[in-house]
Write a protein that holds these residues in place. Structure first.
Motif, PDB file in Angstrom:
ATOM      1  N   LYS A 273       0.822  -1.209   0.000  1.00 54.01           N
ATOM      2  CA  LYS A 273       0.000   0.000   0.000  1.00 54.01           C
ATOM      3  C   LYS A 273       0.860   1.265   0.000  1.00 54.01           C
ATOM      4  O   LYS A 273       0.659   2.188  -0.816  1.00 54.01           O
ATOM      5  N   ASP A 274       1.824   1.356   0.915  1.00 50.85           N
ATOM      6  CA  ASP A 274       2.682   2.552   0.991  1.00 50.85           C
ATOM      7  C   ASP A 274       3.547   2.703  -0.257  1.00 50.85           C
ATOM      8  O   ASP A 274       3.785   3.815  -0.743  1.00 50.85           O
ATOM      9  N   PHE A 275       4.030   1.587  -0.767  1.00 56.35           N
ATOM     10  CA  PHE A 275       4.867   1.622  -1.964  1.00 56.35           C
ATOM     11  C   PHE A 275       4.084   2.180  -3.149  1.00 56.35           C
ATOM     12  O   PHE A 275       4.574   3.058  -3.880  1.00 56.35           O
ATOM     13  N   LYS A 276       2.856   1.695  -3.350  1.00 58.66           N
ATOM     14  CA  LYS A 276       2.038   2.152  -4.472  1.00 58.66           C
ATOM     15  C   LYS A 276       1.650   3.629  -4.317  1.00 58.66           C
ATOM     16  O   LYS A 276       1.637   4.378  -5.299  1.00 58.66           O
ATOM     17  N   GLN A 277       1.400   4.018  -3.081  1.00 60.31           N
ATOM     18  CA  GLN A 277       1.037   5.419  -2.845  1.00 60.31           C
ATOM     19  C   GLN A 277       2.194   6.341  -3.169  1.00 60.31           C
ATOM     20  O   GLN A 277       2.021   7.394  -3.789  1.00 60.31           O
ATOM     21  N   GLU A 278       3.386   5.962  -2.763  1.00 62.55           N
ATOM     22  CA  GLU A 278       4.579   6.765  -3.048  1.00 62.55           C
ATOM     23  C   GLU A 278       4.808   6.874  -4.554  1.00 62.55           C
ATOM     24  O   GLU A 278       5.181   7.935  -5.080  1.00 62.55           O
ATOM     25  N   LEU A 279       4.596   5.781  -5.257  1.00 64.16           N
ATOM     26  CA  LEU A 279       4.780   5.775  -6.707  1.00 64.16           C
ATOM     27  C   LEU A 279       3.768   6.687  -7.396  1.00 64.16           C
ATOM     28  O   LEU A 279       4.117   7.444  -8.319  1.00 64.16           O
ATOM     29  N   ARG A 280       2.521   6.653  -6.916  1.00 62.89           N
ATOM     30  CA  ARG A 280       1.485   7.491  -7.527  1.00 62.89           C
ATOM     31  C   ARG A 280       1.730   8.979  -7.259  1.00 62.89           C
ATOM     32  O   ARG A 280       1.573   9.823  -8.139  1.00 62.89           O
ATOM     33  N   LEU A 281       2.103   9.303  -6.021  1.00 62.93           N
ATOM     34  CA  LEU A 281       2.248  10.704  -5.642  1.00 62.93           C
ATOM     35  C   LEU A 281       3.520  11.335  -6.184  1.00 62.93           C
ATOM     36  O   LEU A 281       3.522  12.476  -6.633  1.00 62.93           O
ATOM     37  N   SER A 286      10.309   3.799  -4.562  1.00 60.28           N
ATOM     38  CA  SER A 286      10.922   3.909  -3.238  1.00 60.28           C
ATOM     39  C   SER A 286      11.556   2.575  -2.853  1.00 60.28           C
ATOM     40  O   SER A 286      10.875   1.640  -2.446  1.00 60.28           O
ATOM     41  N   ARG A 287      12.865   2.517  -2.998  1.00 60.98           N
ATOM     42  CA  ARG A 287      13.562   1.280  -2.657  1.00 60.98           C
ATOM     43  C   ARG A 287      13.545   1.016  -1.159  1.00 60.98           C
ATOM     44  O   ARG A 287      13.553  -0.134  -0.715  1.00 60.98           O
TER      45      ARG A 287
END
Length: 497
Positions: A273-281, A286-287
């Motif tokens: 969830k956090d990974f996808k959010q970072e990618l979208r925003l 985010s490694r």
């Protein structure tokens, strides 16, 4: 090859009361420091050249040849002192410090070797031999085999040079010496759009003309070597569990830094969830977040290609009457992390190979390997290529390892000439393992009769590099076996820019 090491061992107590014990270890060290050297080669093992005690420290000088190298001898003596002083005097070993390590190698320095050495914290003396002096090597680096990898790397680079004089590792050489082309073929292929560098280090995208040449050479290897010698095709996995890799001598215990490790993800979308959010925003990968989500490494990408073959027989019983078993695999890519050592198309991180693997009686395994060697040379002659055969150090043997009874020549390397750099390129490694893999994978014969394994790896992307380096790109002048299969070098997929 000679090694001269000066080092200091630090202990947890004053050594005055333990002088007799230390003296006994030093003066009685010959059996300890020659163990593992082949019979008749004891003079190339290690010896203590001098030592002295001072307070809580012992300074020691060790000299050696190729076998039981000086740093291995130092670790053996340190271990022996740790045991004896601990048991008798309750004095513990606190650490090992390398003062100076001078290594003399029978190598003529080249521009490439000197360039590599400039990247390292060492001093270089040039002459008939290459003398490398290292200082302040950590105990951890000694134990991890840093010196052995450095020596192996320099020897590998030296093997790319033409033979200098009698007594070199070259045992056979042949092929036409006519030079048709002197340019690095990579530059031509990049200009013509045959290859394009991929963002991953040591990776390339190959366009149709290159792919046709590769397939032609692979087919020739199958037709001229695999089929006549009775090999059947198998298809091996390329994602190798660490537990399988652990049984492969010379890899996790020898070059763990040379492999790609694979981390499986959890099968839970919420974990990302956090990974996808970072990618979208932020539109960034985010490694750091990814590291916290995926599991620890469980696999490696196949660095040898033959791993599944030995696993097929793991903990099983075979009968020599059913042997030999001979398979080859050409089903995918091989992966090795070369770090900064990647070089064009001749040293890549992702490359094509055909791997021959076999198991049988010792005499059968030797015959199979030597037959592959002979048929490979015949094929190179048909391809009108200049080649040479060298004796090499087996990839599966760690330095300082107790030698086992095995083949007189365990490994041959087959190399081809690269006219544009006046050097040589290894295109095949032809190996007999003796019982090494049989023991590692716990394979036994029903009546305890001796069985061996062997493998012969053909780097087909390197075959292409060598072929083009010697024959160039005048399609009409190519040898008929390749020209007849490739038929055309035209492509409709040349990228622009």
């Amino acid at each position: 090859m000679r090694f001269h090491l000066s080092a200091r061992m630090r202990f947890g107590g004053e050594l005055g009361k333990a002088e007799e014990t230390v003296k006994n270890v030093m003066e009685g060290s010959t059996p300890l420091l020659t163990k593992g050297a082949p019979r008749g080669k004891e003079d190339e093992a290690a010896r203590v050249a001098g030592w002295r005690m001072k307070g809580k420290e012992i300074e020691i000088s060790i000299e050696s040849g190729r076998y039981v190298r000086a740093h291995s001898a130092l670790l053996r003596i340190a271990k022996e002192l740790k045991t004896r002083l601990g048991e008798k005097h309750k004095i513990g070993l606190r650490g090992i410090e390398t003062l100076e390590y001078r290594i003399e190698l029978p190598i003529t320095p080249t521009e490439r070797i000197e360039s590599e050495l400039r990247k390292l914290p060492c001093e270089v003396q040039r002459g008939e031999k290459l003398i490398v002096t290292l200082r302040d090597i950590s105990e951890a680096d000694l134990r991890k085999g840093m010196v052995d990898r450095l020596v192996s790397h320099l020897e590998s680079m030296a093997r790319s040079l033409p033979p200098k004089a009698p007594g070199s590792l070259v045992v056979k050489q042949g092929g036409r010496a006519k030079v048709k082309f002197r340019e690095d073929p990579l530059e031509f292929m990049k200009r013509e759009g045959w290859v394009r560098e991929f963002p991953g280090r040591g990776q390339w995208t190959y366009a149709p003309p290159y792919a046709r040449i590769l397939r032609a050479i692979e087919d020739l290897i199958i037709e001229h070597i695999a089929v006549p010698l009775g090999f059947e095709e198998g298809m091996f996995p390329k994602l190798i569990p660490l537990e399988v890799m652990r049984r492969m001598p010379g890899y996790l215990d020898g070059i763990p830094e040379g492999m790609y490790y694979v981390c499986p993800p959890p099968r839970n979308p919420e974990s990302f969830k956090d990974f996808k959010q970072e990618l979208r925003l932020r539109n960034e990968v985010s490694r750091d977040i990814l590291k916290g989500v995926v599991e620890p490494p469980s696999y490696v990408l196949a660095p040898a290609q033959c791993e599944p073959f030995y696993h097929m027989f793991e903990r099983s019983t075979v009968e020599v009457e059913d042997l030999p078993i001979k398979l080859f695999d050409r089903s995918g890519w091989t992966y090795r992390w070369e770090g900064g050592g990647a070089e064009g198309l001749i040293r890549t991180h992702e490359f094509r190979r055909i791997e021959f693997v076999f198991i049988g009686k010792p005499e059968d395994v030797m015959l199979i390997r030597d037959s592959i060697k002979d048929e490979s040379i015949k094929l190179l002659e048909e391809l009108e290529m200049e080649w040479r055969l060298t004796v090499a150090t087996p990839f599966y043997l760690r330095e300082d390892e107790e030698p086992e009874k095995g083949p007189e020549v365990a490994t041959y390397d087959l190399e081809v000439k690269l006219p544009y750099k006046n050097g040589w390129l290894e295109i095949a490694s032809l190996n007999v393992h003796g019982e090494k893999f049989v023991k590692s994978f716990k394979i036994r014969e029903v009546k305890n009769r001796q069985i061996w394994t062997g493998c012969c790896g053909f780097g087909t992307t390197r075959w292409v590099a060598g072929f083009l380096a010697q024959h160039g790109f005048d399609f009409r002048s190519w040898p008929p076996p390749v020209r007849g299969r490739v038929k055309s070098l035209s492509t409709a997929s040349k990228p622009s820019g």
